[in-house]
Design an enzyme around this catalytic site. Structure first.
Site, PDB file in Angstrom:
ATOM      1  N   PHE A 101       0.863  -1.188   0.000  1.00 15.94           N
ATOM      2  CA  PHE A 101       0.000   0.000   0.000  1.00 15.94           C
ATOM      3  C   PHE A 101       0.893   1.228   0.000  1.00 15.94           C
ATOM      4  CE2 PHE A 101      -2.634   3.355   1.791  1.00 15.94           C
ATOM      5  CZ  PHE A 101      -3.769   3.227   0.998  1.00 15.94           C
ATOM      6  N   ASP A 120       9.350   2.781   1.137  1.00 20.10           N
ATOM      7  CA  ASP A 120       8.171   3.488   1.647  1.00 20.10           C
ATOM      8  C   ASP A 120       8.131   3.248   3.159  1.00 20.10           C
ATOM      9  OD1 ASP A 120       5.712   4.245   2.584  1.00 20.10           O
ATOM     10  OD2 ASP A 120       4.587   3.457   0.880  1.00 20.10           O
ATOM     11  N   LYS A 147       2.903  10.012   8.412  1.00 18.39           N
ATOM     12  CA  LYS A 147       2.305   9.461   9.632  1.00 18.39           C
ATOM     13  C   LYS A 147       3.001   9.955  10.910  1.00 18.39           C
ATOM     14  CE  LYS A 147       0.041   5.366   7.665  1.00 18.39           C
ATOM     15  NZ  LYS A 147      -1.353   5.493   8.085  1.00 18.39           N
TER      16      LYS A 147
HETATM   17  C1  LIG Z   1       3.162   2.293   3.691  1.00 22.43           C
HETATM   18  C2  LIG Z   1       2.195   3.399   3.394  1.00 22.43           C
HETATM   19  N1  LIG Z   1       2.443   4.233   2.376  1.00 22.43           N
HETATM   20  C3  LIG Z   1       1.633   5.249   2.074  1.00 22.43           C
HETATM   21  C4  LIG Z   1       0.477   5.478   2.798  1.00 22.43           C
HETATM   22  C5  LIG Z   1      -0.422   6.619   2.431  1.00 22.43           C
HETATM   23  O1  LIG Z   1      -0.285   7.641   3.332  1.00 22.43           O
HETATM   24  P1  LIG Z   1      -1.390   8.809   3.401  1.00 22.43           P
HETATM   25  O2  LIG Z   1      -2.674   8.167   3.790  1.00 22.43           O
HETATM   26  O3  LIG Z   1      -0.842   9.780   4.405  1.00 22.43           O
HETATM   27  O4  LIG Z   1      -1.446   9.411   2.022  1.00 22.43           O
HETATM   28  C6  LIG Z   1       0.164   4.629   3.864  1.00 22.43           C
HETATM   29  C7  LIG Z   1      -1.081   4.823   4.636  1.00 22.43           C
HETATM   30  O5  LIG Z   1      -1.577   3.946   5.286  1.00 22.43           O
HETATM   31  C8  LIG Z   1       1.044   3.569   4.168  1.00 22.43           C
HETATM   32  O6  LIG Z   1       0.801   2.727   5.183  1.00 22.43           O
END
Ligand SMILES: Cc1ncc(COP(=O)(O)O)c(C=O)c1O
Length: 404
Positions: free
Chosen positions: A138, A223, A252
């Site tokens: 994700f 990521d 986050k």
């Molecule tokens: C690994 C990862 N990347 C990207 C995101 C997306 O982040 P945002 O919701 O702040 O756009 C998330 C959100 O859960 C995530 O867990």
């Protein structure tokens, strides 16, 4: 006339893309929350790994108040002191030489992917455009990031998806070898899959990705939106592995509840984000940057990071004790304070049924897919709150077992 907002207002006034729980929290302090009726909850959810120092931590409140009385926002027509301080601090603490600031994880990943594509065009030509990522991963909800993400249900039904994206199996280097080549621009990977079920990458897998990227002149993008800023027990999870990416994304926990994202890169790569290639009105917003700087400086200390590892052990011990009595979990896994408990075969797919029961018992938790109960609490959650939260979780699980 005053109106007390209710859960029904959500259905009336807000787009129906979420299904929030019935209670509305109105106040938080540390790892405790209170709802409109004054009921108290222990927070193991942490705003989905965001509230890194719990609710209203004085260090963050002070940073917000101080900056709030000085300067909120300028746009990138000017730079500002908090953004510069934050960027310097992140560079000094990581592999990176350059930082791009934005407002969310999706936005940080969008920047990373665009940078990787631009770098490939600059250095190798238009043909080098393939991005490899992983099933169940994700990376956000922008159309590019949701397409790179490995859960088709999130990208289907919106028309043609961006091209040049390939998916391999997580922790399976052979499946990557089948896709990688000289047209590979980047491999994007979570060092531990979060939404995909709290699945840590193995050392051999992540090292193998680093080696494949080096072999094929491709960029390795970590990521760390969910694993970053202390959550793994190190400032960033790549430090646990000793494997350095070319680009890393963070959000986050970075803002501890204030929306902010960051993309970190080496100088050689970052050069391709030349003037005008990318931007974001709120990127480097002074309020967000001031709060994030306070969060990073507080968290990146030996005491706080050791505390995360210690709390990991406590969570694991409590979950194992619950499991010895009730046999609901197949596996307990994770890193630092990002912990998943996979449901046993008899409770397959029932992780989500625990959440409303936990709320009734006064505990907020999360799931990661239908089969994994997820916990991402404050990095400084008091041990007494862990014990009390686990007692409440056990009561919720007893009720789940009773209805099985
Ligand atoms: C690994 C990862 N990347 C990207 C995101 C997306 O982040 P945002 O919701 O702040 O756009 C998330 C959100 O859960 C995530 O867990």
């Amino acid at each position: 006339m005053s109106h007390t907002p209710s859960r029904q207002d959500f259905d009336h006034y807000m787009t129906p893309n979420y299904a929030p729980q019935q209670v509305i929290p109105v106040r938080g302090e540390g790892s405790r929350l209170w709802d409109q009726e004054g009921r108290e909850y222990i927070d193991f959810a942490g705003g989905i790994a965001v509230n890194s120092l719990g609710h209203c931590h004085p260090v963050l409140v002070n940073a917000l108040k101080e900056q709030g009385e000085k300067l909120w926002h300028l746009s990138n027509v000017f730079t500002n002191e908090p953004a510069l301080n934050l960027a310097k601090s992140l560079v000094e603490r990581t592999f990176a030489d350059k930082v791009f600031l934005c407002s969310s994880g999706g936005e940080a990943n969008e920047a990373a992917l665009k940078l990787a594509r631009r770098w490939a065009v600059d250095h190798h030509g238009e043909h080098k455009d393939k991005i490899i990522s992983f099933y169940q991963s994700f990376h956000g909800r922008t159309f590019f990031t949701v397409s790179v993400g490995g859960q088709p249900k999130y990208s289907q039904g919106f028309g043609p998806v961006p091209g040049g994206i390939l998916h391999a199996d997580y922790n399976d280097l052979e499946s990557v070898r089948k896709l990688v080549g000289d047209d590979t621009c980047a491999i994007m990977v979570e060092p531990m899959q979060g939404e995909g079920g709290i699945v840590p990458g193995t050392q051999a897998f992540l090292q193998g990705l680093r080696d494949l990227c080096d072999e094929h002149n491709a960029l390795l993008i970590f990521d760390e939106v969910q694993t970053g800023v202390g959550r793994s027990g190190e400032l960033y999870a790549y430090k646990n592995y000793g494997i350095t990416p070319d680009i890393l994304t963070s959000a986050k926990s970075l803002g501890g509840g204030f929306p902010i994202g960051a993309m970190l890169a080496t100088d050689a790569v970052a050069k391709s984000l030349a003037i005008g290639t990318h931007g974001s009105t709120y990127g480097g917003n002074a309020l967000a940057s001031a709060v994030a700087l306070a969060a990073v400086e507080f968290i990146d200390t030996p005491e706080v990071l050791a505390g995360v590892k210690h709390r990991h052990d406590l969570f694991r011990e409590h979950l194992e004790t619950i499991n010895r009595k009730h046999g609901v979990f197949k596996e307990i896994r994770g890193m630092g304070l990002l912990i998943g408990a996979q449901m046993s075969d008899a409770y397959e797919g029932r992780a989500k049924d625990i959440l409303p029961l936990a709320i009734e018992e006064g505990l907020m938790a999360l799931i990661a897919g239908p089969n994994v109960l997820r916990m991402a609490p404050s990095l400084v959650i008091p041990e007494a709150d862990i014990a009390e939260g686990m007692a409440r979780l056990e009561r919720a699980i007893e009720r789940l077992v009773a209805t099985a």
